[in-house]
Write a protein that holds these residues in place. Sequence first.
Motif, PDB file in Angstrom:
ATOM      1  N   GLY A  63      16.921 -96.755  26.951  1.00 46.11           N
ATOM      2  CA  GLY A  63      18.087 -96.910  26.193  1.00 46.11           C
ATOM      3  C   GLY A  63      17.629 -96.441  24.914  1.00 46.11           C
ATOM      4  N   VAL A  64      16.967 -96.871  24.242  1.00 49.22           N
ATOM      5  CA  VAL A  64      16.762 -96.282  23.026  1.00 49.22           C
ATOM      6  C   VAL A  64      16.025 -94.951  23.142  1.00 49.22           C
ATOM      7  CG1 VAL A  64      14.912 -96.194  20.303  1.00 49.22           C
ATOM      8  CG2 VAL A  64      16.004 -98.098  21.919  1.00 49.22           C
ATOM      9  N   SER A  65      15.772 -94.239  23.870  1.00 46.14           N
ATOM     10  CA  SER A  65      15.431 -92.622  24.156  1.00 46.14           C
ATOM     11  C   SER A  65      16.984 -92.150  24.441  1.00 46.14           C
ATOM     12  CB  SER A  65      13.890 -92.228  25.082  1.00 46.14           C
ATOM     13  OG  SER A  65      12.942 -93.146  24.678  1.00 46.14           O
ATOM     14  N   ALA A  66      16.919 -92.970  25.712  1.00 50.38           N
ATOM     15  CA  ALA A  66      18.517 -91.931  25.936  1.00 50.38           C
ATOM     16  C   ALA A  66      19.493 -91.819  24.449  1.00 50.38           C
ATOM     17  CB  ALA A  66      19.107 -92.691  26.940  1.00 50.38           C
ATOM     18  N   GLU A  67      19.177 -92.563  23.383  1.00 47.93           N
ATOM     19  CA  GLU A  67      20.249 -92.241  22.660  1.00 47.93           C
ATOM     20  C   GLU A  67      19.988 -91.126  21.406  1.00 47.93           C
ATOM     21  OE1 GLU A  67      20.012 -95.946  20.574  1.00 47.93           O
ATOM     22  OE2 GLU A  67      21.792 -97.285  21.956  1.00 47.93           O
ATOM     23  N   ASP A  68      18.457 -91.345  21.435  1.00 45.71           N
ATOM     24  CA  ASP A  68      18.317 -90.301  20.860  1.00 45.71           C
ATOM     25  C   ASP A  68      18.358 -88.968  21.482  1.00 45.71           C
ATOM     26  OD1 ASP A  68      15.883 -89.263  18.425  1.00 45.71           O
ATOM     27  OD2 ASP A  68      14.666 -88.752  20.939  1.00 45.71           O
ATOM     28  N   GLY A  69      18.217 -89.048  22.645  1.00 46.80           N
ATOM     29  CA  GLY A  69      18.154 -87.720  23.474  1.00 46.80           C
ATOM     30  C   GLY A  69      17.639 -86.641  23.454  1.00 46.80           C
ATOM     31  N   THR A  70      15.930 -86.764  23.218  1.00 46.66           N
ATOM     32  CA  THR A  70      15.126 -85.833  22.978  1.00 46.66           C
ATOM     33  C   THR A  70      15.093 -85.102  24.313  1.00 46.66           C
ATOM     34  OG1 THR A  70      14.390 -86.604  20.818  1.00 46.66           O
ATOM     35  CG2 THR A  70      13.102 -84.933  21.779  1.00 46.66           C
ATOM     36  N   ASP A  71      14.922 -86.132  24.835  1.00 52.42           N
ATOM     37  CA  ASP A  71      14.027 -85.753  26.673  1.00 52.42           C
ATOM     38  C   ASP A  71      14.950 -86.708  27.477  1.00 52.42           C
ATOM     39  OD1 ASP A  71      11.608 -83.989  25.823  1.00 52.42           O
ATOM     40  OD2 ASP A  71      10.677 -85.179  25.096  1.00 52.42           O
ATOM     41  N   ILE A  72      14.848 -87.817  27.316  1.00 51.20           N
ATOM     42  CA  ILE A  72      15.479 -88.298  27.553  1.00 51.20           C
ATOM     43  C   ILE A  72      16.880 -88.836  27.386  1.00 51.20           C
ATOM     44  CG2 ILE A  72      16.036 -90.727  28.861  1.00 51.20           C
ATOM     45  CD1 ILE A  72      13.306 -91.021  29.285  1.00 51.20           C
ATOM     46  N   PHE A  73      18.108 -88.315  28.215  1.00 45.75           N
ATOM     47  CA  PHE A  73      19.530 -88.381  27.150  1.00 45.75           C
ATOM     48  C   PHE A  73      19.912 -89.551  28.164  1.00 45.75           C
ATOM     49  CE2 PHE A  73      23.971 -87.387  27.069  1.00 45.75           C
ATOM     50  CZ  PHE A  73      24.143 -86.868  25.632  1.00 45.75           C
ATOM     51  N   ALA A  74      20.187 -89.996  29.448  1.00 44.30           N
ATOM     52  CA  ALA A  74      21.009 -90.564  29.575  1.00 44.30           C
ATOM     53  C   ALA A  74      20.515 -91.211  31.033  1.00 44.30           C
ATOM     54  CB  ALA A  74      22.344 -90.284  31.025  1.00 44.30           C
ATOM     55  N   PHE A  75      20.280 -92.921  30.622  1.00 50.26           N
ATOM     56  CA  PHE A  75      19.850 -94.087  31.629  1.00 50.26           C
ATOM     57  C   PHE A  75      21.151 -95.461  31.455  1.00 50.26           C
ATOM     58  CE2 PHE A  75      17.728 -98.176  31.658  1.00 50.26           C
ATOM     59  CZ  PHE A  75      16.901 -97.810  31.577  1.00 50.26           C
ATOM     60  N   ASP A  76      20.736 -95.539  33.058  1.00 50.57           N
ATOM     61  CA  ASP A  76      21.072 -96.698  33.396  1.00 50.57           C
ATOM     62  C   ASP A  76      21.136 -97.770  34.947  1.00 50.57           C
ATOM     63  OD1 ASP A  76      23.695 -98.190  33.282  1.00 50.57           O
ATOM     64  OD2 ASP A  76      25.283 -97.080  33.535  1.00 50.57           O
ATOM     65  N   ILE A  77      21.336 -98.711  35.218  1.00 51.03           N
ATOM     66  CA  ILE A  77      20.849 -99.606  36.321  1.00 51.03           C
ATOM     67  C   ILE A  77      22.197 -99.715  36.921  1.00 51.03           C
ATOM     68  CG2 ILE A  77      19.088-100.605  35.035  1.00 51.03           C
ATOM     69  CD1 ILE A  77      20.827-102.926  34.201  1.00 51.03           C
ATOM     70  N   GLY A  78      21.494 -99.600  37.916  1.00 53.39           N
ATOM     71  CA  GLY A  78      23.060-100.515  39.024  1.00 53.39           C
ATOM     72  C   GLY A  78      23.537-101.781  38.518  1.00 53.39           C
ATOM     73  N   ASP A  79      23.984-102.188  39.374  1.00 51.51           N
ATOM     74  CA  ASP A  79      24.711-103.442  38.824  1.00 51.51           C
ATOM     75  C   ASP A  79      24.369-104.656  39.746  1.00 51.51           C
ATOM     76  OD1 ASP A  79      26.650-102.437  37.297  1.00 51.51           O
ATOM     77  OD2 ASP A  79      28.270-102.395  39.101  1.00 51.51           O
ATOM     78  N   ASP A  80      23.680-104.693  40.882  1.00 52.31           N
ATOM     79  CA  ASP A  80      23.619-106.017  41.746  1.00 52.31           C
ATOM     80  C   ASP A  80      22.246-104.788  42.661  1.00 52.31           C
ATOM     81  OD1 ASP A  80      23.249-108.035  42.891  1.00 52.31           O
ATOM     82  OD2 ASP A  80      25.560-108.211  43.682  1.00 52.31           O
ATOM     83  N   VAL A  81      21.440-106.386  43.430  1.00 51.63           N
ATOM     84  CA  VAL A  81      20.119-105.866  44.070  1.00 51.63           C
ATOM     85  C   VAL A  81      20.591-104.972  45.203  1.00 51.63           C
ATOM     86  CG1 VAL A  81      19.135-107.203  45.506  1.00 51.63           C
ATOM     87  CG2 VAL A  81      19.396-107.687  43.459  1.00 51.63           C
ATOM     88  N   VAL A  82      19.997-103.705  46.048  1.00 53.31           N
ATOM     89  CA  VAL A  82      20.297-103.036  46.953  1.00 53.31           C
ATOM     90  C   VAL A  82      19.781-103.536  48.068  1.00 53.31           C
ATOM     91  CG1 VAL A  82      20.550-100.515  48.020  1.00 53.31           C
ATOM     92  CG2 VAL A  82      20.110-101.496  45.284  1.00 53.31           C
ATOM     93  N   MET A  83      20.906-104.637  49.175  1.00 52.30           N
ATOM     94  CA  MET A  83      20.278-105.605  49.929  1.00 52.30           C
ATOM     95  C   MET A  83      19.115-104.034  51.143  1.00 52.30           C
ATOM     96  SD  MET A  83      19.478-107.321  51.076  1.00 52.30           S
ATOM     97  CE  MET A  83      20.443-109.222  50.151  1.00 52.30           C
ATOM     98  N   SER A  84      18.700-104.894  52.267  1.00 51.24           N
ATOM     99  CA  SER A  84      18.006-104.461  53.136  1.00 51.24           C
ATOM    100  C   SER A  84      19.256-104.096  54.564  1.00 51.24           C
ATOM    101  CB  SER A  84      16.931-104.465  53.652  1.00 51.24           C
ATOM    102  OG  SER A  84      16.633-105.882  54.282  1.00 51.24           O
ATOM    103  N   THR A  85      19.021-103.331  55.083  1.00 47.69           N
ATOM    104  CA  THR A  85      19.547-103.257  56.250  1.00 47.69           C
ATOM    105  C   THR A  85      20.335-104.302  56.805  1.00 47.69           C
ATOM    106  OG1 THR A  85      18.455-101.938  57.698  1.00 47.69           O
ATOM    107  CG2 THR A  85      19.228-100.445  56.578  1.00 47.69           C
ATOM    108  N   THR A  86      19.586-105.510  56.764  1.00 52.25           N
ATOM    109  CA  THR A  86      19.968-106.922  58.202  1.00 52.25           C
ATOM    110  C   THR A  86      20.195-107.602  57.521  1.00 52.25           C
ATOM    111  OG1 THR A  86      17.463-107.267  57.712  1.00 52.25           O
ATOM    112  CG2 THR A  86      17.985-105.512  59.524  1.00 52.25           C
ATOM    113  N   ASP A  87      19.791-107.333  55.804  1.00 53.68           N
ATOM    114  CA  ASP A  87      20.696-109.098  55.310  1.00 53.68           C
ATOM    115  C   ASP A  87      20.012-109.603  56.007  1.00 53.68           C
ATOM    116  OD1 ASP A  87      21.730-110.368  52.903  1.00 53.68           O
ATOM    117  OD2 ASP A  87      23.887-109.675  54.124  1.00 53.68           O
TER     118      ASP A  87
END
Length: 299
Positions: A63-87
Motif C-alpha cells: 500500500g505504501v509502495s503504491a502511494e510512492d508509485g516508483t515500481d508498484i503503482f496500484a494495490f488492492d485486495i478482494g472483498d471476501d474469501v474466494v470459495m471452491s466450486t463445491t462450497d
Amino acid sequence: MCEPTVKYIVDICNTTCGQAWTPPALAIHSRFAKLFQVGSEACPELAALAKNADLGPMINTLGVSAEDGTDIFAFDIGDDVVMSTTDPLNTGISNKTTIEIEAPMRYSVLSMAAMMLATNDGFAGVDSIRMPRGPGEVVSAPIFAYDAGVECNSEKAADLVQEAFLFTDVVSSGTQATSEQDLTCNAEGFVHHHQGILGLCDLDCVKHGWDGPVGTITITMEAPDPCADVDPCADPCADVDPCAVDPCADVDPCAVDPCADVDPCAVDPCADVDPCATNTCPSGLKKKKQTRTMRRGYY
C-alpha cells in the motif's frame, strides 16, 4: 506530475473442488518489481499470507509502495474469501470475485496471490502477466498453485490456519501439531510450484487436491462510457495556455484579444462609427477603401 489513469476490471475464478482462498491480493507494477518469483525466497509479506492467511503485512508494505508509485503503482485486495466450486460447508460464498483497480497505462504487468486455506503454505498466484493495452481489450491467464517454501507440508489439520475449518471440510484426526521449529526447518526455503495434496494425514487428495491450474484470471481495460457526462473543459493535467481559445466559454465577438497582434488601422466592426471622424490611417488606404466601396454600390 499528473498522469491519467485507466480502470481495469479483474475477474478471478477458483476452479478447485475443495480449496477456498483468502481474499486475493493484486498489484499492478513495473517489470522491475516482483510479488514473488519461482526459485527465490519468499518475501516476508508473501510468507505471512501463504503461511498464516495474514494479509496485513502485504497491505502495509505494498500500500505504501503504491502511494510512492516508483515500481508498484496500484494495490488492492478482494472483498471476501474466494470459495471452491463445491462450497462444502454451504457458506453461500461465490467461487468468483471481481476487483476494480486503477493505474497508469505505463505499468504493464499484474501479479496476484491468495492463500489456499487447506494447505500448509500454498498459494494461488500469477506472476507478472501482461495488462491490456487498449480500451475494451481482454487478457486472460491460468492461475497456478505455488508453495511459498516457508513451512513443510505436514498436511496435519493442527498445522493449518483456523480459516481452513471455516471454509473447507477439513476434519482433524487429533494428530498433534508439528512444532514451529520442525515446520520451519523442514521447509524448502524458496518459492516453487506446489506438488499438490498427497493425502499424508488429514487432507484428502480428492477433496482438497487439484490437477493443473487452480483458477483463471481475466483482466479487461474499461472502455470509455459514451453515455457519461463528460466535461470537455475540465482537464486537470493540461498545461494551460492563457491565450488559447476556450471552446466552452461564452464568446463575445467584440471582446479584445489580449494575445492577438493588434493592427491600429483595423476597422472595429463593433464600434460606434462617427461618419465625421478623422481617419488616422494613411491616405492611400483610405482612397482604396472608398473606391472599392463605391464600386459595390453602397452609396
